[in-house]
Design a protein around this motif. Structure first.
Motif, PDB file in Angstrom:
ATOM      1  N   TYR A  97       0.857  -1.190   0.000  1.00 31.53           N
ATOM      2  CA  TYR A  97       0.000   0.000   0.000  1.00 31.53           C
ATOM      3  C   TYR A  97       0.890   1.236   0.000  1.00 31.53           C
ATOM      4  O   TYR A  97       2.063   1.157   0.358  1.00 31.53           O
ATOM      5  N   VAL A  98       0.338   2.364  -0.372  1.00 29.49           N
ATOM      6  CA  VAL A  98       1.078   3.627  -0.356  1.00 29.49           C
ATOM      7  C   VAL A  98       0.214   4.720   0.238  1.00 29.49           C
ATOM      8  O   VAL A  98      -1.001   4.582   0.340  1.00 29.49           O
ATOM      9  N   ASP A  99       0.871   5.824   0.593  1.00 28.25           N
ATOM     10  CA  ASP A  99       0.100   6.963   1.091  1.00 28.25           C
ATOM     11  C   ASP A  99      -0.353   7.823  -0.085  1.00 28.25           C
ATOM     12  O   ASP A  99      -0.073   7.525  -1.235  1.00 28.25           O
ATOM     13  N   ALA A 100      -1.080   8.863   0.198  1.00 24.67           N
ATOM     14  CA  ALA A 100      -1.688   9.694  -0.843  1.00 24.67           C
ATOM     15  C   ALA A 100      -0.747  10.769  -1.384  1.00 24.67           C
ATOM     16  O   ALA A 100      -1.122  11.513  -2.279  1.00 24.67           O
ATOM     17  N   THR A 101       0.468  10.848  -0.864  1.00 24.46           N
ATOM     18  CA  THR A 101       1.383  11.890  -1.332  1.00 24.46           C
ATOM     19  C   THR A 101       2.141  11.422  -2.565  1.00 24.46           C
ATOM     20  O   THR A 101       2.422  10.243  -2.720  1.00 24.46           O
ATOM     21  N   GLY A 102       2.444  12.343  -3.457  1.00 22.28           N
ATOM     22  CA  GLY A 102       3.291  12.030  -4.605  1.00 22.28           C
ATOM     23  C   GLY A 102       2.531  11.543  -5.822  1.00 22.28           C
ATOM     24  O   GLY A 102       1.298  11.504  -5.870  1.00 22.28           O
ATOM     25  N   ASP A 103       3.307  11.154  -6.836  1.00 19.83           N
ATOM     26  CA  ASP A 103       2.801  10.695  -8.121  1.00 19.83           C
ATOM     27  C   ASP A 103       2.173   9.302  -7.986  1.00 19.83           C
ATOM     28  O   ASP A 103       2.820   8.384  -7.481  1.00 19.83           O
ATOM     29  N   PRO A 104       0.926   9.111  -8.452  1.00 22.98           N
ATOM     30  CA  PRO A 104       0.259   7.814  -8.321  1.00 22.98           C
ATOM     31  C   PRO A 104       1.020   6.662  -9.002  1.00 22.98           C
ATOM     32  O   PRO A 104       1.079   5.554  -8.465  1.00 22.98           O
ATOM     33  N   ALA A 105       1.617   6.912 -10.176  1.00 26.31           N
ATOM     34  CA  ALA A 105       2.362   5.854 -10.866  1.00 26.31           C
ATOM     35  C   ALA A 105       3.607   5.466 -10.063  1.00 26.31           C
ATOM     36  O   ALA A 105       3.921   4.275  -9.921  1.00 26.31           O
ATOM     37  N   ARG A 106       4.294   6.446  -9.530  1.00 20.98           N
ATOM     38  CA  ARG A 106       5.472   6.168  -8.695  1.00 20.98           C
ATOM     39  C   ARG A 106       5.048   5.438  -7.429  1.00 20.98           C
ATOM     40  O   ARG A 106       5.726   4.515  -6.973  1.00 20.98           O
ATOM     41  N   ASN A 107       3.928   5.835  -6.852  1.00 21.47           N
ATOM     42  CA  ASN A 107       3.436   5.163  -5.652  1.00 21.47           C
ATOM     43  C   ASN A 107       3.096   3.695  -5.908  1.00 21.47           C
ATOM     44  O   ASN A 107       3.375   2.827  -5.082  1.00 21.47           O
ATOM     45  N   ALA A 108       2.488   3.417  -7.059  1.00 26.00           N
ATOM     46  CA  ALA A 108       2.152   2.031  -7.404  1.00 26.00           C
ATOM     47  C   ALA A 108       3.424   1.191  -7.514  1.00 26.00           C
ATOM     48  O   ALA A 108       3.483   0.055  -7.027  1.00 26.00           O
ATOM     49  N   GLU A 109       4.445   1.751  -8.156  1.00 24.75           N
ATOM     50  CA  GLU A 109       5.734   1.042  -8.270  1.00 24.75           C
ATOM     51  C   GLU A 109       6.371   0.869  -6.901  1.00 24.75           C
ATOM     52  O   GLU A 109       6.937  -0.184  -6.590  1.00 24.75           O
ATOM     53  N   LEU A 110       6.281   1.873  -6.053  1.00 23.62           N
ATOM     54  CA  LEU A 110       6.832   1.790  -4.707  1.00 23.62           C
ATOM     55  C   LEU A 110       6.116   0.713  -3.889  1.00 23.62           C
ATOM     56  O   LEU A 110       6.753  -0.056  -3.160  1.00 23.62           O
ATOM     57  N   ALA A 111       4.805   0.627  -4.042  1.00 15.27           N
ATOM     58  CA  ALA A 111       4.045  -0.417  -3.339  1.00 15.27           C
ATOM     59  C   ALA A 111       4.525  -1.798  -3.782  1.00 15.27           C
ATOM     60  O   ALA A 111       4.689  -2.713  -2.965  1.00 15.27           O
ATOM     61  N   ARG A 112       4.786  -1.959  -5.086  1.00 12.02           N
ATOM     62  CA  ARG A 112       5.283  -3.237  -5.604  1.00 12.02           C
ATOM     63  C   ARG A 112       6.675  -3.533  -5.043  1.00 12.02           C
ATOM     64  O   ARG A 112       6.953  -4.650  -4.597  1.00 12.02           O
ATOM     65  N   GLN A 113       7.553  -2.542  -5.040  1.00  8.17           N
ATOM     66  CA  GLN A 113       8.910  -2.728  -4.522  1.00  8.17           C
ATOM     67  C   GLN A 113       8.887  -3.124  -3.043  1.00  8.17           C
ATOM     68  O   GLN A 113       9.669  -3.971  -2.603  1.00  8.17           O
ATOM     69  N   ARG A 114       7.994  -2.516  -2.283  1.00  6.57           N
ATOM     70  CA  ARG A 114       7.875  -2.853  -0.859  1.00  6.57           C
ATOM     71  C   ARG A 114       7.402  -4.292  -0.674  1.00  6.57           C
ATOM     72  O   ARG A 114       7.926  -5.029   0.166  1.00  6.57           O
ATOM     73  N   ALA A 115       6.409  -4.683  -1.460  1.00 10.97           N
ATOM     74  CA  ALA A 115       5.900  -6.052  -1.370  1.00 10.97           C
ATOM     75  C   ALA A 115       6.988  -7.052  -1.756  1.00 10.97           C
ATOM     76  O   ALA A 115       7.150  -8.098  -1.108  1.00 10.97           O
ATOM     77  N   VAL A 116       7.747  -6.748  -2.792  1.00  7.95           N
ATOM     78  CA  VAL A 116       8.844  -7.627  -3.218  1.00  7.95           C
ATOM     79  C   VAL A 116       9.905  -7.720  -2.113  1.00  7.95           C
ATOM     80  O   VAL A 116      10.428  -8.803  -1.836  1.00  7.95           O
ATOM     81  N   ALA A 117      10.217  -6.611  -1.465  1.00  2.37           N
ATOM     82  CA  ALA A 117      11.201  -6.627  -0.379  1.00  2.37           C
ATOM     83  C   ALA A 117      10.745  -7.535   0.761  1.00  2.37           C
ATOM     84  O   ALA A 117      11.541  -8.307   1.315  1.00  2.37           O
ATOM     85  N   VAL A 118       9.461  -7.458   1.104  1.00  2.00           N
ATOM     86  CA  VAL A 118       8.926  -8.314   2.173  1.00  2.00           C
ATOM     87  C   VAL A 118       8.943  -9.770   1.728  1.00  2.00           C
ATOM     88  O   VAL A 118       9.369 -10.661   2.474  1.00  2.00           O
ATOM     89  N   ARG A 119       8.492 -10.030   0.500  1.00  2.00           N
ATOM     90  CA  ARG A 119       8.506 -11.414  -0.012  1.00  2.00           C
ATOM     91  C   ARG A 119       9.927 -11.973   0.008  1.00  2.00           C
ATOM     92  O   ARG A 119      10.166 -13.086   0.468  1.00  2.00           O
ATOM     93  N   ASP A 120      10.882 -11.206  -0.500  1.00  2.64           N
ATOM     94  CA  ASP A 120      12.258 -11.686  -0.563  1.00  2.64           C
ATOM     95  C   ASP A 120      12.827 -11.967   0.828  1.00  2.64           C
ATOM     96  O   ASP A 120      13.578 -12.927   1.016  1.00  2.64           O
ATOM     97  N   LYS A 121      12.458 -11.139   1.810  1.00  2.00           N
ATOM     98  CA  LYS A 121      12.925 -11.381   3.178  1.00  2.00           C
ATOM     99  C   LYS A 121      12.307 -12.663   3.737  1.00  2.00           C
ATOM    100  O   LYS A 121      12.994 -13.460   4.384  1.00  2.00           O
TER     101      LYS A 121
END
Length: 158
Positions: A97-121
């Motif tokens: 998930y992401v917060d409401a600040t910033g660019d929506p496309a960047r936030n979507a990518e950031l949400a994916r990167q965070r999920a991948v980081a958790v999965r990889d851990k």
């Protein structure tokens, strides 16, 4: 009336009977505890109150604009991985998930990167890659705690 052989036979029969009673009591005690000697009993039901239910679902939060796992995030993920190693039949979803600040496309990518980081851990801690599904949240919203709560990844049992 009894000779020496009868006494020896009675002693052997008594000893065998005592051993049988002791083994039976041990087996019943182990069965009642729900495991084998020296083994901790893994949680068996999702609907129960065992250790698994206290650790899942898990929520990992992030700093604004970051997908880096801090110490608290690693601790939460380690606890979830520990629970999952005790319940090997379970599969989980990891949603960013992401917060409401910033660019929506960047936030979507950031949400994916965070999920991948958790999965990889989780995988690095012994949870099989095949038991983890990345799932995009249906809505990207702030949680009940505001923007900080929205910058999260959730680990949920499927």
């Amino acid at each position: 009336m009894f000779d020496e052989q009868d006494r020896e036979l009675n002693l052997v029969v008594g000893l065998v009977l005592a051993i049988a009673i002791g083994v039976t009591a041990f087996v019943i005690a182990i069965a009642t505890m729900g495991g084998s000697p020296g083994a901790s009993a893994p949680p068996t039901q999702i609907g129960g109150t065992g250790p698994l239910m206290r650790l899942l679902p898990a929520r990992v939060t992030f700093e604004t604009g970051s997908a880096e796992l801090d110490g608290e995030a690693r601790r939460v993920i380690a606890q979830a991985a520990s629970a999952l190693t005790h319940a090997r039949s379970l599969r989980v979803t990891v949603s960013g998930y992401v917060d409401a600040t910033g660019d929506p496309a960047r936030n979507a990518e950031l949400a994916r990167q965070r999920a991948v980081a958790v999965r990889d851990k989780l995988v690095s801690l012994g949870v099989s890659f095949s038991r983890i599904a990345l799932r995009k949240p249906e809505t990207i919203t702030a949680g009940s705690g505001g923007d900080a709560d929205a910058r999260r990844v959730e680990i949920n049992v499927m």
